[in-house]
Design a protein around this motif. Sequence first.
Motif, PDB file in Angstrom:
ATOM      1  N   UNK A  35      97.600  10.705 -49.322  1.00  0.00           N
ATOM      2  CA  UNK A  35      97.598   9.336 -49.847  1.00  0.00           C
ATOM      3  C   UNK A  35      96.893   8.327 -48.928  1.00  0.00           C
ATOM      4  N   UNK A  36      97.098   8.416 -47.623  1.00  0.00           N
ATOM      5  CA  UNK A  36      96.484   7.442 -46.714  1.00  0.00           C
ATOM      6  C   UNK A  36      94.965   7.531 -46.723  1.00  0.00           C
ATOM      7  N   UNK A  37      94.442   8.708 -47.016  1.00  0.00           N
ATOM      8  CA  UNK A  37      92.989   8.901 -47.037  1.00  0.00           C
ATOM      9  C   UNK A  37      92.329   8.158 -48.192  1.00  0.00           C
ATOM     10  N   UNK A  64      97.099   1.041 -57.895  1.00  0.00           N
ATOM     11  CA  UNK A  64      97.701   0.050 -56.987  1.00  0.00           C
ATOM     12  C   UNK A  64      98.503   0.703 -55.864  1.00  0.00           C
ATOM     13  N   UNK A  65      99.107   1.835 -56.162  1.00  0.00           N
ATOM     14  CA  UNK A  65      99.899   2.538 -55.157  1.00  0.00           C
ATOM     15  C   UNK A  65      99.008   3.094 -54.049  1.00  0.00           C
ATOM     16  N   UNK A  66      97.834   3.603 -54.441  1.00  0.00           N
ATOM     17  CA  UNK A  66      96.880   4.144 -53.467  1.00  0.00           C
ATOM     18  C   UNK A  66      95.955   3.070 -52.907  1.00  0.00           C
ATOM     19  N   UNK A  67      96.076   1.851 -53.442  1.00  0.00           N
ATOM     20  CA  UNK A  67      95.265   0.723 -52.990  1.00  0.00           C
ATOM     21  C   UNK A  67      93.766   1.033 -53.095  1.00  0.00           C
ATOM     22  N   UNK A  68      93.370   1.605 -54.249  1.00  0.00           N
ATOM     23  CA  UNK A  68      91.975   1.976 -54.445  1.00  0.00           C
ATOM     24  C   UNK A  68      91.075   0.750 -54.564  1.00  0.00           C
ATOM     25  N   UNK A  69      89.848   0.915 -54.152  1.00  0.00           N
ATOM     26  CA  UNK A  69      88.839  -0.124 -54.321  1.00  0.00           C
ATOM     27  C   UNK A  69      88.211  -0.028 -55.704  1.00  0.00           C
ATOM     28  N   UNK A  70      87.935   1.217 -56.137  1.00  0.00           N
ATOM     29  CA  UNK A  70      87.281   1.426 -57.431  1.00  0.00           C
ATOM     30  C   UNK A  70      87.552   2.850 -57.901  1.00  0.00           C
ATOM     31  N   UNK A  71      87.628   3.007 -59.229  1.00  0.00           N
ATOM     32  CA  UNK A  71      87.735   4.322 -59.853  1.00  0.00           C
ATOM     33  C   UNK A  71      86.588   4.483 -60.834  1.00  0.00           C
TER      34      UNK A  71
END
Length: 350
Positions: A35-37, A64-71
Amino acid sequence: MSGNSILNSAKYSNNNTDEWYTTYETIKEEISHYTKAFYGKTVLCNCDDPFESNFCYYFMKNFNKLQLKKLICTSYSGSKIDQIKNNNQITLDMYYNDIAHHEDIQGSVLVITKMPGTFGEEVDDEIIRKTLSKKDTVKRLKGNGDFRTDECIEYLKQCDICCTNPPFSLFAELFSLIVKYNKQFLLIGNQNAITYKEIFPYIKENKVWVGYRFGDMAFRVPADSQPRKTRFWIDESGQKWRSLGNAMWLTNIDIERRYHKLELTKHYNPELHPKFDNFDGINVKRVADIPMDYYGIMGVPITYIKYHNGSQFEIIGEANHGSDNEFDLFKPKVNGKELFKRILIRRKDN
């Protein structure tokens, strides 16, 4: 099963061996170790229909949980998404009627930079449904969505991590593209891919390794899949399933397990560890039989890769056909009997 049962569906040929649909649970279980990666990263799922893929669904739900920038999710136009349905599936009939039920059409792409909901928490399914329902959330590609096309390679260039289950027959091609553009990845494949000439050198140099799930893995398959005597079943809903005993996750994202040392309990025994007929090394039938006091070259099963620690053992090469690549050193034989492919290792520590 928990989660949404939308399916990873990307068809590149008429061979059903390429149509194995990953479950949400399989994805969730593996990514829980990384997850941190993913924090602040752009994730690409480039074999994944936005409305059908559990990879796409997982990353929308956990955006939101993984705090992604973009998918980014791209799919191939020949996907058999109309062959598998489920009551919990996120299905947009209007979209299917307009696009998905036609054979010769463009592929599709989903780009998400923000998901409604609470930061650090999973996104509700209804929010995902509404997001997918918005006009232009999913767009047509100019081409057919094959990950090898220039259009899809441009999306690959944008990402930090590529995460998908590619068609097994194209696994090496996707791997080579990812390496070319120096991306991190988390891919599902067959364990035999470890010895492919495109992949083995990276395994040997400790630049690529296997993930946590290494072995049995279940997949949904299309409705027209033919029954088999083994590793095939139909569940109570009528869904057809296949399983592989030699599936794996392959990655270059660092994991804690890589640093565990293999505990050795056996001593070298010429009867238990016979020499190869055609190579100066010993054959080790099982990982559990690796001797603690032998420092020459040992041929071990492919399953050894699950336990490999680069500070404990050096990977010398492989013994397969003796001709596949520069690291395929010989065809393994003991007492005239041909053996299944072996990984060649040598102790580094004392």
